[in-house]
Design an enzyme around this catalytic site. Structure first.
Site, PDB file in Angstrom:
ATOM      1  N   GLU A 301      17.216   6.243  -0.451  1.00 31.34           N
ATOM      2  CA  GLU A 301      15.978   7.183  -0.673  1.00 31.34           C
ATOM      3  C   GLU A 301      14.640   6.507  -0.534  1.00 31.34           C
ATOM      4  OE1 GLU A 301      18.749   9.558  -3.845  1.00 31.34           O
ATOM      5  OE2 GLU A 301      17.577   8.395  -4.483  1.00 31.34           O
ATOM      6  N   PRO A 302      14.347   5.806   0.318  1.00 29.61           N
ATOM      7  CA  PRO A 302      12.814   5.065   0.390  1.00 29.61           C
ATOM      8  C   PRO A 302      11.757   6.044   0.199  1.00 29.61           C
ATOM      9  CG  PRO A 302      13.546   5.632   2.825  1.00 29.61           C
ATOM     10  CD  PRO A 302      14.613   6.110   1.751  1.00 29.61           C
ATOM     11  N   GLY A 303      10.827   5.584  -0.626  1.00 28.80           N
ATOM     12  CA  GLY A 303       9.645   6.477  -0.855  1.00 28.80           C
ATOM     13  C   GLY A 303       8.222   5.680  -0.267  1.00 28.80           C
ATOM     14  N   ARG A 345      -2.676   3.105 -10.061  1.00 31.29           N
ATOM     15  CA  ARG A 345      -1.527   1.853 -10.074  1.00 31.29           C
ATOM     16  C   ARG A 345      -2.312   0.842 -10.415  1.00 31.29           C
ATOM     17  NH1 ARG A 345       0.524   0.057  -6.083  1.00 31.29           N
ATOM     18  NH2 ARG A 345       2.492  -0.645  -7.156  1.00 31.29           N
ATOM     19  N   CYS A 376     -15.077   6.576 -16.781  1.00 27.68           N
ATOM     20  CA  CYS A 376     -15.605   6.172 -17.990  1.00 27.68           C
ATOM     21  C   CYS A 376     -14.476   5.386 -18.709  1.00 27.68           C
ATOM     22  CB  CYS A 376     -16.127   7.362 -18.703  1.00 27.68           C
ATOM     23  SG  CYS A 376     -17.344   8.046 -18.062  1.00 27.68           S
ATOM     24  N   GLU A 377     -14.066   4.594 -17.895  1.00 29.49           N
ATOM     25  CA  GLU A 377     -13.036   3.248 -18.591  1.00 29.49           C
ATOM     26  C   GLU A 377     -13.489   2.048 -18.059  1.00 29.49           C
ATOM     27  OE1 GLU A 377      -9.880   3.720 -20.127  1.00 29.49           O
ATOM     28  OE2 GLU A 377     -10.354   5.739 -20.429  1.00 29.49           O
TER      29      GLU A 377
HETATM   30  C1  LIG Z   1      11.065   6.415  -7.410  1.00 33.34           C
HETATM   31  C2  LIG Z   1      12.589   6.725  -6.554  1.00 33.34           C
HETATM   32  C3  LIG Z   1      12.672   6.581  -5.331  1.00 33.34           C
HETATM   33  C4  LIG Z   1      11.759   5.985  -4.642  1.00 33.34           C
HETATM   34  O1  LIG Z   1      11.401   4.681  -4.664  1.00 33.34           O
HETATM   35  P1  LIG Z   1      10.374   3.903  -3.948  1.00 33.34           P
HETATM   36  O2  LIG Z   1      10.095   2.650  -4.737  1.00 33.34           O
HETATM   37  O3  LIG Z   1       9.088   4.736  -3.665  1.00 33.34           O
HETATM   38  O4  LIG Z   1      11.319   3.633  -2.780  1.00 33.34           O
HETATM   39  C5  LIG Z   1      14.271   6.794  -4.809  1.00 33.34           C
HETATM   40  N1  LIG Z   1      15.109   7.360  -5.697  1.00 33.34           N
HETATM   41  C6  LIG Z   1      14.938   7.537  -6.913  1.00 33.34           C
HETATM   42  C7  LIG Z   1      15.811   8.171  -7.941  1.00 33.34           C
HETATM   43  C8  LIG Z   1      13.703   7.360  -7.613  1.00 33.34           C
HETATM   44  O5  LIG Z   1      13.508   7.552  -8.846  1.00 33.34           O
END
Ligand SMILES: *Cc1c(COP(=O)(O)O)cnc(C)c1O
Length: 448
Positions: A301-303, A345, A376-377
């Site tokens: 599950e890459p994001g 971030r 304003c921080e």
């Molecule tokens: C956040 C998350 C991801 C993606 O994480 P990345 O660091 O963006 O790759 C995948 N699976 C789960 C369950 C997450 O909480």
């Protein structure tokens, strides 16, 4: 001669970027000055070709590593909109959602819902019912309450819902390091310790409205080595073997989650994708052979690794202020027209980024600078410490690299600042895929 900040490292900037002889930066041949003029600043500029290529590369790398069985689910929380959901469909990549809102994007984009996974440690009954109703491919269950809740919802809908069990394997990974412990002090999943994960599996097997599809583990984010995954895979296959031995049940899937790191600065060195894919598959195969259980299908599950690098944020410089420090040196504060509302971030995690002057040539010496936002921080920092040309002046455009993941998706309206648009750029076209918010949008919720 140009200052070193004029050199754009391919490690951190989108694939389609180039700096012309005039010093102006272009993405897929679109001049950033023109994009800023047309769409305003700040603006998230997304290299669509790069984004789509990353989706395909992930799918191909895992296909190759697994002989075509592994599956990739993009983690929508990194950045999701209807258009991006369509790119997933085009690339044959699934989608991982964790709320009803993210689920609705998948629905509106017309995704095949069997390619959608739902996560979350506290999904509401309404979210669960929506997920079941739309027929999502799997729901990752996260608590004993949820197992009961979901079974009732699936039963009422007269479906058998496939589920994964979220297992906390006692591995915590951040950037270059990981920590392996027996216990984990966090809100997600069922711990291996005390047999909680095993008990979750046992309860699921007793409920006819749920079908145990497999086990899930997500160990953290911005990870650069596979050693943490190795420990996680080891522990999860031990559980898999125990489930098979004691409960006579099969887990078809092991989902290793996301978390693969990207380069925000030149100091970050992510591993090559194919190496990661090969290694993850090898780890699962080896562990299963050692445990004497059939090798499950691997999901990932890459994001960040997909959404992060293709996007940069372009800001306009508003003020340049030299501030004298206690030690007698001077720090140059460069204020831009966005900040913590479009990229939380740095304030939230102390995250570091790379930035550059992109609207013109400069042969001025680089000066140590701090790029800050307009909020304003005091903590409203964009880049804590950057080397930027000494002649930087109001009206110049600066870009911050690799803001595509957790930038727009974590953006806020702090100080009533409308959130910037996302402009997708490819050869010949630049189009808005998420429009800029207006002050009317902000006031639309006020009851007057
Ligand atoms: C956040 C998350 C991801 C993606 O994480 P990345 O660091 O963006 O790759 C995948 N699976 C789960 C369950 C997450 O909480």
């Amino acid at each position: 001669m140009s200052s070193s900040s004029q050199v754009l490292s391919s490690q951190v900037w989108p694939a389609g970027i180039s700096r012309g002889a005039d010093g102006v930066v272009r993405v897929r041949d679109h001049d950033l000055r023109d994009l800023a003029g047309q769409f305003g600043t700040p603006v998230y500029v997304l290299d669509e070709v790069d984004f789509r290529a990353r989706l395909t590369a992930w799918r191909d790398a895992f296909d190759q590593a697994s002989g075509g069985t592994a599956r990739v689910f993009y983690a929508g929380k990194a950045f999701l909109c209807t258009e991006v959901a369509r790119w997933l469909r085009d690339a044959g990549v699934g989608l991982d959602v964790c709320t009803g809102g993210e689920l609705e994007v998948a629905v509106r984009a017309g995704l095949d819902m069997s390619q959608v996974l739902m996560h979350g440690n506290n999904k509401s009954p309404a979210e669960l019912a929506a997920a079941v109703g739309h027929g999502v491919g799997a729901i990752v269950v996260d608590s004993f309450e949820e197992i009961v809740r979901l079974a009732a919802i699936a039963e009422a809908a007269q479906v058998v819902q496939p589920v994964l069990v979220r297992v906390t394997v006692g591995v915590e990974a951040h950037t270059h390091e990981y920590i392996a412990t027996a216990h984990e002090d966090q809100k997600f999943g069922f711990s291996l310790t005390g047999g909680l994960a095993m008990e979750a599996v046992r309860r699921i097997l007793r409920l006819p409205a749920l079908r145990l599809l497999g086990l899930h583990s997500h160990i953290g984010s911005q990870i650069f080595t596979t050693s943490g995954f190795e420990v996680a895979a080891h522990r999860i296959t031990e559980l898999l073997a125990q489930v098979s031995r004691e409960l006579d049940a099969t887990c078809e899937v092991v989902d290793l989650g996301g978390g693969m790191g990207i380069a925000y600065t030149e100091l970050d060195a992510p591993q090559e994708l194919q190496v990661v894919a090969d290694r993850l598959l090898e780890i699962v195969r080896d562990e299963c052979h050692a445990q004497g259980v059939p090798v499950p299908t691997v999901w990932v599950e890459p994001g960040r690794a997909i959404a992060g690098p293709p996007t940069m944020t372009v800001y306009e410089v508003g003020t340049v202020k030299p501030v004298e420090l206690e030690d007698g040196t001077t720090r140059r504060y460069i204020s831009v027209d966005g900040g913590m509302s479009d990229n939380i971030r740095p304030s939230l995690y102390g995250a570091d980024y790379t930035c550059a002057l992109v609207s013109r040539f400069s042969d001025a010496e680089d000066v140590s600078s701090r790029v800050v936002g307009k909020h304003c921080e005091t903590g409203d920092v964009v880049v804590r410490s950057a080397m930027l040309p000494g002649d930087l002046t109001p009206g110049d455009l600066v870009a911050v690299a690799a803001t595509g993941a957790y930038g727009r998706s974590m953006a806020s309206n702090y100080n009533h600042v409308p959130r910037p648009p996302v402009v997708a750029v490819s050869e010949g076209t630049a189009r808005v895929i998420v429009r800029r918010e207006t002050v009317d949008d902000l006031l639309a919720l006020d009851v007057t």
